[in-house]
Design a protein around this motif. Structure first.
Motif, mmCIF file in Angstrom:
data_model
loop_
_atom_site.group_PDB
_atom_site.id
_atom_site.type_symbol
_atom_site.label_atom_id
_atom_site.label_comp_id
_atom_site.label_asym_id
_atom_site.label_seq_id
_atom_site.Cartn_x
_atom_site.Cartn_y
_atom_site.Cartn_z
ATOM 1 N N GLU A 74 62.396 -10.162 1.637
ATOM 2 C CA GLU A 74 61.159 -9.586 2.132
ATOM 3 C C GLU A 74 61.419 -8.435 3.098
ATOM 4 O O GLU A 74 62.385 -8.466 3.844
ATOM 5 N N HIS A 115 55.710 -15.509 -2.884
ATOM 6 C CA HIS A 115 56.497 -15.896 -1.699
ATOM 7 C C HIS A 115 56.847 -14.662 -0.851
ATOM 8 O O HIS A 115 56.598 -14.625 0.345
ATOM 9 N N HIS A 130 55.435 -13.247 2.994
ATOM 10 C CA HIS A 130 56.302 -12.898 4.133
ATOM 11 C C HIS A 130 55.849 -11.611 4.831
ATOM 12 O O HIS A 130 56.229 -11.368 5.968
ATOM 13 N N GLU A 153 59.971 -20.085 6.503
ATOM 14 C CA GLU A 153 60.290 -20.266 5.078
ATOM 15 C C GLU A 153 59.509 -21.428 4.467
ATOM 16 O O GLU A 153 59.081 -21.346 3.325
ATOM 17 N N TYR A 209 63.235 -24.897 3.413
ATOM 18 C CA TYR A 209 62.275 -24.374 2.439
ATOM 19 C C TYR A 209 61.483 -25.536 1.836
ATOM 20 O O TYR A 209 60.270 -25.598 1.962
HETATM 21 ZN ZN LIG Z 1 61.409 -16.645 2.021
#
Ligand SMILES: [Zn+2]
Length: 588
Positions: free
Chosen positions: A257, A292, A296, A326, A396
């Motif tokens: 990201e 995802h 971010h 995360e 995660y």
């Molecule tokens: Zn990530």
């Protein structure tokens, strides 16, 4: 005092040898001798990577005359004192095909600033100008980046062109990766903001129309989550558009990201081609990755832990909060696929069940908390080995279950009036929205319970303590029941098990992980053993191992022959029933 900008100039000059030439001009160097540093790591990927090892040669000139430049550490150099303008020229080897590095051949060039731009110590806040030059063999290439063009200067780049780009400071300069070449490109607007999809690599019949329609929905849903009244895209504080740059390869998956863009890696087979209508799991995984990294843009690029505000790029930056940055991002990535209508509820629940199963398969979750896993990302999560499932928990995967649990707890306790969305919006307005516009504050390590309470009125301090500093499983069964979803467990297989994870290497079945306390562990098997035979029957594939075991029953003993290194060993294993570790979710 107005300081002169630092001027960088980058030329991909040797496609066969994969080399960039970078020239740097510092108008007012430190009179004591200018120090230069290259980041030791790239934000978003928590491992010391020593990018400096790819600098092949470096030299410096002061007002035209050579000056000494000396290495002072793994990632730093010092130039001899210079009165006048300091010029530094260096060569970077760019042959790392990952989202974290730099890569260049005759087909394209890609780089992250962390691999190619030295930072002059003391001048971190100076404006930076970047002059991009095309390689001699490909003058027709175009440039794809969220880095703004240097408007009002004579050599300013035109949109997608070579020439001058600019960044307000070094931190911004290295947060806009650049792709150059002749990729396949699509554009769309989401909530009025421009987005670009850039695909590099050989991709016959790529269904760009379909990908564009799906990604647009995902982006719009996320913008609506954080800014329900203004619908303002977050990246407009640093760029005029958001860029998804995807490198497509035979086999690869990952993303990194940035504040107004993301670098992705995807497998060719995961992307839809024109005329194929099914939305396979592989394509859902790609959209999950897109979702995802886009999430971010808020959560970690603007809402940050205090430990990252600002980053110290010379060493590890420790935080116990990656379960938020995360984990929450991993919870919302699939959830936003559902909310945007890209997947249906049944598919969403199947994906959630998969995550629950994966977390519950690892005995390491009772040894390491997600807060400890966050802190030790640098030395443990990013340096996994065969024993990791027994020793680690993923911030995660378990972090996403903590987010799911917290969301359901808030919904239950507030009678459906509040949710985790309210927590995200509070973090956004307090820390994120003006982060690059005079804000700059990060979230303190112990702030989460207070933020949840303030945003929702729900006291989640006990829940957070148990599941982030403690190692307790999130009580998903009861929480899901409160949302009308039932959770049950079933065995992974009908066959009895050795409790090992295998992989096939050159037609040999190797033990990848031996789960602690399982049948294989009790028998004496070790990760790395090559399984040769079960009761004299040859094992050649994972599938034929399962077939062989299917003819036995739990409680029976089998004789296993394995090679450990080049020595044949014999073990007797008492087979166990396959444990009920596969999660099944259904709507009640
Ligand atoms: Zn990530």
């Amino acid at each position: 005092m107005k300081t002169e900008p630092i001027l960088y100039s980058l030329t991909p000059y040797d496609p066969a040898g994969h080399r960039f030439r970078i020239e740097m001009r510092i108008a007012r160097p430190d009179p004591e001798g200018q120090e230069l540093r290259l980041p030791a790591w790239i934000p978003g990927s928590y491992l010391i990577r020593d990018f400096s090892r790819q600098i092949e040669t470096i030299n410096a000139r002061c007002s035209g005359k050579a000056v000494a430049i000396t290495k002072t550490g793994n990632h730093s150099w010092r130039c001899a004192p210079c009165k006048g303008t300091l010029h530094v020229e260096y060569i970077v080897y760019a042959w790392d095909l990952s989202v974290r590095g730099a890569h260049f051949d005759e087909t394209h060039a890609f780089f992250n600033g962390t691999s190619v731009f030295l930072c002059p110590t003391g001048l971190e806040t100076s404006r930076c100008l970047l002059h991009l030059h095309p390689p001699a063999h490909a003058r027709n290439w175009k440039v794809y980046t969220s880095l703004p063009v240097a408007t009002g200067r004579s050599a300013a780049a035109r949109r997608h062109g070579f020439g001058l780009y600019e960044a307000p400071d070094y931190d911004a300069l290295i947060d806009h990766p650049v792709e150059m070449g002749t990729p396949q490109v699509a554009r769309f607007t989401a909530c009025g903001a421009e987005h670009e999809l850039v695909f590099t690599g050989v991709l016959p019949n790529l269904d760009l129309k379909r990908i564009t329609a799906d990604v647009k929905k995902i982006c719009e849903s996320q913008i609506a989550l954080f800014e329900p009244s203004t619908l303002r895209a977050p990246f407009l504080d640093s760029a005029d558009r958001y860029v998804f740059m995807t490198m497509v390869v035979g086999d690869g998956y990952g993303g990194l990201e940035h504040r107004s863009s993301t670098a992705l890696m995807a497998s060719r087979r995961d992307l839809p081609t024109i005329g194929r209508s099914e939305a396979g799991e592989a394509y859902q995984n790609f959209l999950g990755l897109v979702s995802h990294e886009y999430f971010h843009t808020w959560n970690v690029k603007r809402i940050k832990p205090a430990a990252f505000a600002p980053y110290d790029l010379s060493r590890e930056n420790h935080t116990r909060l990656l379960w938020v940055f995360e984990g929450f991002t991993s919870y919302y990535d699939d959830l936003m696929l559902l909310r945007s209508g890209v997947i249906d509820q049944k598919t969403y629940l199947a994906r959630l069940a998969k995550t629950i199963s994966a977390v519950h398969r690892g005995p390491g979750r009772f040894k390491q908390s997600t807060a400890d896993s966050s802190f030790d990302a640098w030395t443990r999560f990013y340096k996994q080995d065969e024993n990791s499932p027994n020793a680690l928990v993923s911030y995660y995967a378990k972090g996403s279950l903590i987010a799911a649990g917290l969301d359901m707890l808030i919904r239950r306790e507030s009678q459906g009036q509040k949710s985790l969305d309210d927590v995200m919006r509070l973090m956004w307005t307090r820390y994120g929205r003006d982060f690059y516009q005079g804000g700059g504050a990060g979230i303190a390590e112990d702030a989460m319970p207070g933020l949840v309470q303030e945003a929702t009125g729900v006291d989640a301090s006990d829940f957070i303590a148990r599941h982030t500093e403690g190692v307790e499983d999130v009580p998903l069964e009861s929480l899901l029941a409160s949302q009308g979803i039932s959770l049950s467990w079933k065995p992974v297989s009908d066959a009895p098990t050795l409790d090992v994870r295998t992989r096939v290497v050159q037609n040999e079945v190797q033990l990848a992980t031996v789960y602690e306390g399982g049948a294989g562990h009790e028998a004496g098997l070790s990760a790395g053993d090559v399984l040769v035979a079960v009761d004299g029957l040859r094992v050649t594939r994972d599938t034929n191992l399962e077939q062989i075991l299917a003819s036995y029953q739990a409680g029976q003993t089998v004789t296993l022959h394995v090679f450990r290194r080049d020595e044949l060993r014999k073990f007797d294993a008492l087979l166990r029933p396959s444990a009920p570790t596969e999660c099944v979710l259904s709507v009640e």
